[in-house]
Design an enzyme around this catalytic site. Structure first.
Site, PDB file in Angstrom:
ATOM      1  CD  GLN A 163     -16.914  42.773  79.221  1.00  0.00           C
ATOM      2  OE1 GLN A 163     -17.945  43.336  79.642  1.00  0.00           O
ATOM      3  NE2 GLN A 163     -15.874  42.656  79.929  1.00  0.00           N
TER       4      GLN A 163
ATOM      5  CD  GLN B 279     -24.404  37.881  86.220  1.00  0.00           C
ATOM      6  OE1 GLN B 279     -24.271  38.840  85.745  1.00  0.00           O
ATOM      7  NE2 GLN B 279     -25.819  37.810  86.606  1.00  0.00           N
TER       8      GLN B 279
ATOM      9  CG  HIS C 278     -21.034  38.234  76.808  1.00  0.00           C
ATOM     10  ND1 HIS C 278     -20.015  39.363  77.048  1.00  0.00           N
ATOM     11  CD2 HIS C 278     -20.964  37.836  77.987  1.00  0.00           C
ATOM     12  CE1 HIS C 278     -19.783  39.724  78.094  1.00  0.00           C
ATOM     13  NE2 HIS C 278     -20.297  38.761  78.889  1.00  0.00           N
TER      14      HIS C 278
ATOM     15  NE  ARG D 181     -20.606  44.425  81.428  1.00  0.00           N
ATOM     16  CZ  ARG D 181     -20.389  43.204  82.021  1.00  0.00           C
ATOM     17  NH1 ARG D 181     -21.002  42.649  83.119  1.00  0.00           N
ATOM     18  NH2 ARG D 181     -19.917  42.520  80.802  1.00  0.00           N
TER      19      ARG D 181
ATOM     20  CB  SER E 211     -18.113  38.546  82.001  1.00  0.00           C
ATOM     21  OG  SER E 211     -19.314  39.366  81.280  1.00  0.00           O
ATOM     22  CG  LEU E 212     -18.979  40.557  86.820  1.00  0.00           C
ATOM     23  CD1 LEU E 212     -18.407  41.325  87.809  1.00  0.00           C
ATOM     24  CD2 LEU E 212     -20.001  40.050  87.110  1.00  0.00           C
TER      25      LEU E 212
END
Length: 317
Positions: free
Chosen positions: A252, A10, A203, A119, A94-95
């Site tokens: 995560q 992102q 996170h 998510r 991340s994603l």
């Protein structure tokens, strides 16, 4: 010589991303249609036409970035490049780890889109708007930032959330604690400490409700063994076992993105080329600071495909 296919997270989104790929490659067009069908809406219209504030919404940005990454990958595949033959590892920020898993055949594109929509919604819902924050701390290493986060917490949540590169660490948590951390960091010599324009504190421990929702969603999703190892954000090491892939994806959500360590580990284990597949060039820029001996290329536009194909084939000769 080893190669990693890396997938952005992102912040790399931009209105219009992937549109030229969709125009140039029917295989890329099919990816956007598959994502639209999986979500039951025309996300591709938002990707190609905006508005920007709609694309930036976490629930849209996450599946949108995955869609562009997979469209770029399918364009590469149409030119004879495959993950199994031309990548030794996959990894994502991340994603982007979901994009990496889709690239390696662990997730279908449709399942990746659905999981990322869940998510995004879960991460947004975990903390009321305005109660969380994230801040980038530039010029201090991860250990110094961890100490600052501990000092700033004062009973609230404040954690190092993204270790992106030497001297580039992001903290996440309760808004007041993150603001304290930024001020402490400046006092301790940070070059810059700035709040980020994000809608939730990703996170960190405040994301625990989202982690629980993802555990449920992942338990109901078919995951296959990846065709090449996936270097996980939370361990900075390669995974191949399906049970551990599920577990690490849940971790995560609340765990730190250990990107600096991931790239450093790959560099120490023979990776000489990082191919950033998808929107933007954030990961390519970070490579220079983490592993100066590693070269990088970007694959997100039709004009980048030909050069990428040549470089990826040469890396395997």
């Amino acid at each position: 010589m080893a190669t990693v296919f890396a997938f952005p997270g992102q912040g790399s989104q931009a209105v219009g991303m992937g549109a030229a790929l969709a125009d140039a490659f029917p295989e890329a067009r099919a990816v956007f249609q598959e994502v639209d069908d999986a979500l039951g809406e025309a996300l591709s219209k938002t990707i190609f036409e905006g508005p920007d504030d709609a694309l930036t919404l976490t629930r849209n940005a996450q599946p949108a970035l995955m869609a562009v990454s997979m469209a770029a990958l399918k364009a590469l595949e149409a030119q004879g490049i495959s993950v199994s033959a031309h990548a030794d590892f996959v990894a994502g920020h991340s994603l982007g780890e979901y994009s990496a898993l889709a690239a390696a055949g662990s997730l279908s594109i449709a399942d990746a889109a659905r999981l990322l929509r869940i998510r995004g919604d879960a991460m947004q819902a975990a903390v009321p708007v305005g109660e969380g924050a994230m801040a980038a701390i530039l010029g201090l290493d991860i250990e110094a930032v961890r100490e600052i986060a501990n000092e700033a917490a004062q009973g609230d949540v404040c954690e190092a959330a993204n270790d992106n590169a030497p001297g580039q660490v992001v903290v996440s948590g309760s808004k007041a604690a993150v603001e304290r951390a930024a001020e402490i960091a400046k006092a301790k010599g940070a070059k810059r400490a700035m709040l980020l324009p994000v809608s939730a504190p990703f996170h960190c421990a405040l994301m625990q409700p989202a982690a629980e929702r993802m555990a449920d969603a992942l338990a109901q999703t078919e995951i296959a063994p990846p065709s090449v190892p996936v270097v996980a954000n939370v361990t900075a090491r390669p995974l191949t076992e399906v049970s551990e892939i599920r577990q690490r994806l849940v971790e995560q959500v609340t765990g730190a993105v250990r990107w600096r360590e991931s790239v450093a580990w790959m560099g120490e284990n023979g990776v000489t080329l990082l191919a950033e597949i998808g929107a933007g060039r954030v990961l390519s820029g970070l490579v220079r600071r983490i592993a100066p001996g590693m070269s990088a290329l970007t694959v997100g536009k039709p004009e980048e495909i030909e050069a990428a194909v040549a470089a990826l084939k040469a890396a395997k000769e």
